[in-house]
Enzyme design. Structure first.
Site, PDB file in Angstrom:
ATOM      1  N   LYS A 112      13.648   7.057  -2.282  1.00 55.00           N
ATOM      2  CA  LYS A 112      14.438   6.630  -1.123  1.00 55.00           C
ATOM      3  C   LYS A 112      15.922   6.930  -1.288  1.00 55.00           C
ATOM      4  O   LYS A 112      16.642   7.044  -0.305  1.00 55.00           O
ATOM      5  CB  LYS A 112      14.201   5.150  -0.849  1.00 55.00           C
ATOM      6  CG  LYS A 112      12.767   4.880  -0.397  1.00 55.00           C
ATOM      7  CD  LYS A 112      12.541   3.452   0.027  1.00 55.00           C
ATOM      8  CE  LYS A 112      11.178   3.260   0.662  1.00 55.00           C
ATOM      9  NZ  LYS A 112      10.066   3.376  -0.316  1.00 55.00           N
TER      10      LYS A 112
HETATM   11  C1  LIG Z   1       8.752   3.637   0.002  1.00 58.96           C
HETATM   12  C2  LIG Z   1       7.839   4.052  -1.102  1.00 58.96           C
HETATM   13  C3  LIG Z   1       6.610   4.692  -0.847  1.00 58.96           C
HETATM   14  C4  LIG Z   1       6.080   4.910   0.554  1.00 58.96           C
HETATM   15  O1  LIG Z   1       6.815   5.860   1.273  1.00 58.96           O
HETATM   16  P1  LIG Z   1       6.658   5.988   2.874  1.00 58.96           P
HETATM   17  O2  LIG Z   1       7.726   6.893   3.293  1.00 58.96           O
HETATM   18  O3  LIG Z   1       6.867   4.581   3.398  1.00 58.96           O
HETATM   19  O4  LIG Z   1       5.288   6.479   3.152  1.00 58.96           O
HETATM   20  C5  LIG Z   1       5.842   5.113  -1.918  1.00 58.96           C
HETATM   21  N1  LIG Z   1       6.254   4.898  -3.189  1.00 58.96           N
HETATM   22  C6  LIG Z   1       7.426   4.287  -3.470  1.00 58.96           C
HETATM   23  C7  LIG Z   1       7.801   4.079  -4.892  1.00 58.96           C
HETATM   24  C8  LIG Z   1       8.269   3.848  -2.449  1.00 58.96           C
HETATM   25  O5  LIG Z   1       9.426   3.231  -2.740  1.00 58.96           O
END
Ligand SMILES: *Cc1c(COP(=O)(O)O)cnc(C)c1O
Length: 472
Positions: A112
């Site tokens: 993210k």
């Molecule tokens: C947010 C997240 C996901 C999921 O990603 P999406 O974009 O919501 O599908 C998977 N793994 C981790 C470690 C995350 O922080």
């Protein structure tokens, strides 16, 4: 580039209008009116540095943003100082033909950061242009909150109010958020669950007058700028595994994506629509398999909070996938009437099916595949990869690698996206390997730093009151 709503009842707007918004004004999600095709640019893009490639991609979707400013901002965001290497998203080989696209080398050790760090800069610049300020209200179960706070800490014109479930995050995740001492960060540790936090945020956000009065904004996964920022690394991953030669330009590559809210894999879908030769997009879910169910049966069936399991890959514990609406909009030929009808079915009976409808063929032709991984699969995959190459995968990435190995096709490279580093999830790593994951030096003693948060009841009225007192 103009932006429409998936629900079809919003006048077209530009990138700078959608940048600061969550839901579109008609309750849908903002989408570009078309995906620009870049087939003819691939050979040139292949050799670009990360920041230059990101500028090219972003400039297509943010063509109302001054290009020089965009380039400056992107260059200031994607640096080796922040992401640990010039590659920004390096690729490692796990097994012959199976690669790991490393997206978690940023400041909070999860993918993210890649989008959120850029969003911080975009927000600050746009708000300065407008002479406005904004108050970000959000709920987090861990990763989103820390990525947002680290990206927005110390920024002028932005305050962050983040609700987190007291006592329900890992000690590491708590420390990542609560150790921030910046005056523009407000952590409310809610006496309740993540769902309680989310309900409070929704209740406050649905009061449009309050929202306007206090200039409330969101940085959740439906934010369009976050999606665009994620499109970039599919190109990088593709170029990394197909090598420097343009002769390889049309070689298909499959991607496997550990998924929750469908934001990460949606970016892959967009890259594919733009002409990147992605073969298959494989959605990996954990026990909360809403998305796997859709791609294997054609039925999208959301779950209630009580049916959402708490798992050892918690960032994928979702009961509905908020970005999925953008994909379905494309599948139904961008017909907002059909889309609204489908989401009316979700709201009234909790599901819809495309099985047996004219749209089933579009799903089948979309290149999507899916798989599911459980706690036992996660542990087994972490053990197997550690034994094989000494690399410790985080539990979410392990879900992805488990599904990627099942879905591999002969002769086609498979790239699995790494969504976090194992240091964030030490407990599961200890269960799998009987040892602790390594910690990047910057995090060595993070739990012993002084923490700053406000314990708070799960009470919407009191959170509103707090916002009235502390918002910009
Ligand atoms: C947010 C997240 C996901 C999921 O990603 P999406 O974009 O919501 O599908 C998977 N793994 C981790 C470690 C995350 O922080």
């Amino acid at each position: 580039m103009k932006y429409l709503s998936t629900r079809g009842r919003m006048a077209p707007v530009r990138f700078r209008d959608v940048l600061l918004e969550g839901l579109a004004t008609d309750g849908g999600l903002a989408v570009p009116d078309a995906y620009p095709r870049v087939d003819a640019l691939l050979d040139r893009w292949r050799g670009l540095a990360y920041a230059d490639l990101a500028t090219e991609v972003l400039a297509l979707y943010a063509d109302d943003y001054p290009r020089a400013e965009l380039a400056r901002l992107v260059a200031a965001t994607y640096t080796s100082a922040v992401f640990g290497s010039d590659a920004i998203t390096p690729v490692a080989q796990l097994e012959p033909g199976l690669h790991l696209l490393q997206l978690s080398q940023g400041p909070t050790l999860a993918f993210k950061d890649i989008a959120m760090q850029l969003l911080g800069g975009l927000f600050e610049t746009e708000l300065a242009h407008r002479g406005q300020s904004i108050n970000i209200l959000g709920a987090t179960s861990g990763d989103t909150g820390s990525a947002a706070e680290v990206a927005l800490r110390g920024r002028s014109r932005v305050r962050v109010f983040m609700l987190s479930p007291a006592g329900r995050m890992s000690a590491f995740q708590r420390a990542q958020m609560y150790s921030l001492q910046d005056a523009n960060i407000f952590n409310l540790a809610i006496d309740g669950s993540f769902d309680d936090c989310q309900d409070i945020v929704k209740a406050i956000g649905s009061d449009l007058q309050f929202k306007r009065e206090h200039r409330l904004g969101a940085v959740n996964s439906i934010n369009w700028a976050r999606i665009v920022a994620q499109v970039v690394y599919y190109f990088r991953g593709y170029f990394a595994v197909t090598g420097p030669e343009p002769a390889q330009a049309r070689q298909p590559v499959d991607f496997c994506v550990p998924s929750g809210n469908f934001g990460n894999v949606l970016a892959g879908w967009i890259a594919r629509q733009m002409g990147l030769p992605i073969g298959r997009l494989v959605v990996a879910t954990n026990e909360n398999d809403v998305l796997h169910e859709f791609f294997s049966t054609g039925t999208y069936r959301v779950r209630g909070g009580a049916q959402t399991q708490v798992t050892s890959s918690p960032s994928m514990d979702i009961s509905k996938a908020s970005n999925f609406e953008r994909f379905v909009f494309d599948i139904v030929g961008r017909d907002a009437d059909v889309l609204r009808e489908l989401w009316w079915q979700v709201d009234t009976r909790g599901s819809f099916t495309l099985h047996g409808t004219p749209f089933a063929a579009a799903v089948a032709g979309s290149g999507f595949a899916s798989g599911r991984s459980t706690h036992a699969d996660r542990l087994a995959t972490i053990r197997a990869q550690y034994a094989r190459n000494g690399r410790i995968l985080d539990p979410h990435t392990a879900d992805g690698v488990k599904v990627a190995r099942e879905q591999r096709r002969p002769g086609i490279p498979m790239v699995c996206l790494e969504t976090a580093l194992p240091a964030k999830f030490a407990e599961t790593i200890r269960e799998a390997l009987g040892r602790d994951p390594e910690r990047p030096a910057a995090f060595r003693d993070i739990e012993s730093l002084p923490q700053r948060c406000t314990p708070f009841p799960a009470d919407t009225a009191q959170v509103r009151q707090f916002l009235e007192e502390h918002a910009n």
